[in-house]
Enzyme design. Structure first.
Site, PDB file in Angstrom:
ATOM      1  N   GLU A  39       0.749  -1.289  -0.026  1.00 51.09           N
ATOM      2  CA  GLU A  39       0.224  -0.056   0.091  1.00 51.09           C
ATOM      3  C   GLU A  39       1.000   1.088   0.034  1.00 51.09           C
ATOM      4  O   GLU A  39       1.771   1.335   0.833  1.00 51.09           O
ATOM      5  CB  GLU A  39      -0.873  -0.114   1.303  1.00 51.09           C
ATOM      6  N   GLU A  64       4.895   4.501   3.754  1.00 46.15           N
ATOM      7  CA  GLU A  64       4.431   5.800   4.326  1.00 46.15           C
ATOM      8  C   GLU A  64       5.482   6.742   4.389  1.00 46.15           C
ATOM      9  O   GLU A  64       6.532   6.484   5.090  1.00 46.15           O
ATOM     10  CB  GLU A  64       3.377   5.544   5.530  1.00 46.15           C
ATOM     11  N   ASP A 114      -3.917  11.651  -0.716  1.00 47.35           N
ATOM     12  CA  ASP A 114      -4.199  13.119  -0.697  1.00 47.35           C
ATOM     13  C   ASP A 114      -4.452  13.697  -2.113  1.00 47.35           C
ATOM     14  O   ASP A 114      -3.826  13.554  -3.240  1.00 47.35           O
ATOM     15  CB  ASP A 114      -2.772  13.773  -0.353  1.00 47.35           C
ATOM     16  N   LYS A 118      -4.925  21.618  -6.261  1.00 40.11           N
ATOM     17  CA  LYS A 118      -4.295  22.747  -7.132  1.00 40.11           C
ATOM     18  C   LYS A 118      -3.326  22.023  -7.933  1.00 40.11           C
ATOM     19  O   LYS A 118      -2.739  21.161  -7.906  1.00 40.11           O
ATOM     20  CB  LYS A 118      -3.556  23.786  -6.156  1.00 40.11           C
ATOM     21  N   ASP A 150     -12.910   8.664  -1.634  1.00 41.18           N
ATOM     22  CA  ASP A 150     -14.067   9.414  -1.467  1.00 41.18           C
ATOM     23  C   ASP A 150     -14.280  10.838  -2.503  1.00 41.18           C
ATOM     24  O   ASP A 150     -15.148  11.468  -2.561  1.00 41.18           O
ATOM     25  CB  ASP A 150     -14.378   9.884  -0.047  1.00 41.18           C
ATOM     26  N   THR A 186     -10.431   1.224   5.189  1.00 38.46           N
ATOM     27  CA  THR A 186      -9.277   1.719   5.740  1.00 38.46           C
ATOM     28  C   THR A 186      -9.774   2.718   6.726  1.00 38.46           C
ATOM     29  O   THR A 186     -10.826   2.985   6.942  1.00 38.46           O
ATOM     30  CB  THR A 186      -8.545   2.573   4.638  1.00 38.46           C
ATOM     31  N   GLU A 187      -8.552   3.402   7.360  1.00 40.87           N
ATOM     32  CA  GLU A 187      -8.988   4.439   8.426  1.00 40.87           C
ATOM     33  C   GLU A 187      -9.818   5.579   7.793  1.00 40.87           C
ATOM     34  O   GLU A 187     -10.885   5.946   8.586  1.00 40.87           O
ATOM     35  CB  GLU A 187      -7.781   4.873   9.092  1.00 40.87           C
ATOM     36  N   TYR A 188      -9.441   5.985   6.812  1.00 41.33           N
ATOM     37  CA  TYR A 188     -10.003   7.243   6.083  1.00 41.33           C
ATOM     38  C   TYR A 188     -11.277   6.863   5.670  1.00 41.33           C
ATOM     39  O   TYR A 188     -12.380   7.689   5.626  1.00 41.33           O
ATOM     40  CB  TYR A 188      -9.037   7.858   5.029  1.00 41.33           C
ATOM     41  N   GLU A 189     -11.550   5.633   5.052  1.00 42.98           N
ATOM     42  CA  GLU A 189     -12.641   5.412   4.603  1.00 42.98           C
ATOM     43  C   GLU A 189     -13.776   5.170   5.383  1.00 42.98           C
ATOM     44  O   GLU A 189     -14.841   5.594   5.238  1.00 42.98           O
ATOM     45  CB  GLU A 189     -12.447   3.831   3.899  1.00 42.98           C
TER      46      GLU A 189
HETATM   47  N1  SAH Z   1      -4.327   4.970   3.263  1.00 42.06           N
HETATM   48  C1  SAH Z   1      -4.564   5.596   4.600  1.00 42.06           C
HETATM   49  C2  SAH Z   1      -4.167   6.953   4.803  1.00 42.06           C
HETATM   50  C3  SAH Z   1      -4.736   8.072   3.649  1.00 42.06           C
HETATM   51  S1  SAH Z   1      -3.975   9.615   4.023  1.00 42.06           S
HETATM   52  C4  SAH Z   1      -6.129   5.471   4.757  1.00 42.06           C
HETATM   53  O1  SAH Z   1      -6.908   5.386   3.763  1.00 42.06           O
HETATM   54  O2  SAH Z   1      -6.561   5.523   5.850  1.00 42.06           O
HETATM   55  C5  SAH Z   1      -2.945   9.556   2.597  1.00 42.06           C
HETATM   56  C6  SAH Z   1      -1.355   9.176   3.109  1.00 42.06           C
HETATM   57  O3  SAH Z   1      -0.377   9.183   2.091  1.00 42.06           O
HETATM   58  C7  SAH Z   1      -0.925  10.113   4.051  1.00 42.06           C
HETATM   59  O4  SAH Z   1      -0.435   9.289   5.360  1.00 42.06           O
HETATM   60  C8  SAH Z   1       0.566  10.527   3.301  1.00 42.06           C
HETATM   61  O5  SAH Z   1       1.369  11.051   4.424  1.00 42.06           O
HETATM   62  C9  SAH Z   1       1.034   9.528   2.531  1.00 42.06           C
HETATM   63  N2  SAH Z   1       1.663   9.936   1.370  1.00 42.06           N
HETATM   64  C10 SAH Z   1       1.334  10.813   0.346  1.00 42.06           C
HETATM   65  N3  SAH Z   1       2.240  11.152  -0.502  1.00 42.06           N
HETATM   66  C11 SAH Z   1       3.156   9.935  -0.216  1.00 42.06           C
HETATM   67  C12 SAH Z   1       4.468   9.504  -1.050  1.00 42.06           C
HETATM   68  N4  SAH Z   1       4.895  10.296  -1.844  1.00 42.06           N
HETATM   69  N5  SAH Z   1       5.256   8.455  -0.318  1.00 42.06           N
HETATM   70  C13 SAH Z   1       4.507   8.061   0.837  1.00 42.06           C
HETATM   71  N6  SAH Z   1       3.500   8.393   1.446  1.00 42.06           N
HETATM   72  C14 SAH Z   1       2.584   9.350   0.746  1.00 42.06           C
END
Ligand code: SAH
Length: 209
Positions: A39, A64, A114, A118, A150, A186-189
């Site tokens: 992931e 991460e 993320d 922009k 989402d 996932t957590e965000y989901e």
């Molecule tokens: N997958 C998790 C977190 C989503 S938030 C969930 O669904 O709950 C997105 C995460 O991606 C953040 O923690 C951010 O730090 C990480 N992230 C963003 N760009 C990244 C990169 N280039 N390399 C590694 N992690 C990254």
């Protein structure tokens, strides 16, 4: 992801067996495991943890970039260790230099990446032109990307950009939670679906040049 500076995070990670610390350690994992899934942007690791529990014959690695976020994954593994789960604190982009990782991954999961809405931040999106050719390199010929979000804007952007980068979409779902497709949240989901947001999901294979 809201970040709190945690000076102890680096030291904890450096001394923990639940993390990969450098390319050599990753190579060891690649050499001693057949099936590998990653992931990218694994956050606090809930999804990877549950997937690893459900699929004990597959090695899962959460990548991460923020130590202060990924550190939570070590705590989780300390409480209930799993042999087939590791976390790697690194920017996904760095993986482009890793020779042994080429053509190795069964699946790349992108969950709630993320959105970077922009235009001037487009390159930072994990489905931008910077990252999609890298994933094509890392995936097995039979490998694929699973992406959930989402965020409508990011989903539309990703559909178009995957197609532009020679991926074939084999699943596009605009309301995942209203289907019977098996799904680990996932957590965000959980956070966003509890607020009433629809969850999108796609699956994409790389079809070559
Ligand atoms: N997958 C998790 C977190 C989503 S938030 C969930 O669904 O709950 C997105 C995460 O991606 C953040 O923690 C951010 O730090 C990480 N992230 C963003 N760009 C990244 C990169 N280039 N390399 C590694 N992690 C990254």
């Amino acid at each position: 992801m809201r970040l709190k500076f945690k000076p102890w995070a680096k030291e904890y990670i450096d001394n923990s067996q639940y993390f990969i610390h450098n390319e050599e350690e990753l190579n060891q994992v690649l050499l001693s495991n057949d099936k590998i899934r990653m992931e990218f942007g694994s956050g606090k690791g809930k999804f990877m943890y549950e997937m690893a529990k459900l699929n004990p014959d597959i090695m899962f690695i959460g990548v991460e970039k923020y130590e202060s976020v990924i550190v939570h994954c070590g705590k989780k593994l300390e409480n209930e260790p799993l042999k087939n789960l590791l976390f790697y604190p690194i920017d996904v982009f760095e993986l482009q230099n890793y020779e042994l990782l080429k053509n190795r991954l069964e699946v790349i999961y992108l969950n709630f990446s993320d959105p970077w809405p922009k235009k001037r931040h487009e390159k930072r999106r994990l489905t931008s032109d910077l990252f999609l050719p890298l994933y094509a390199n890392l995936l097995l010929p039979t490998g694929y990307i699973e992406f959930k979000t989402d965020n409508q804007g990011l989903f539309e952007y990703s559909l178009a950009n995957l197609t532009k980068n020679n991926y074939i979409l084999t699943e596009v779902n605009l309301d995942l939670h209203n289907t019977d497709i098996p799904n680990v949240k996932t957590e965000y989901e959980e956070k966003f679906s509890n607020k009433g947001f629809r969850i999108n999901k796609l699956t994409a294979y790389y079809k070559g040049e």
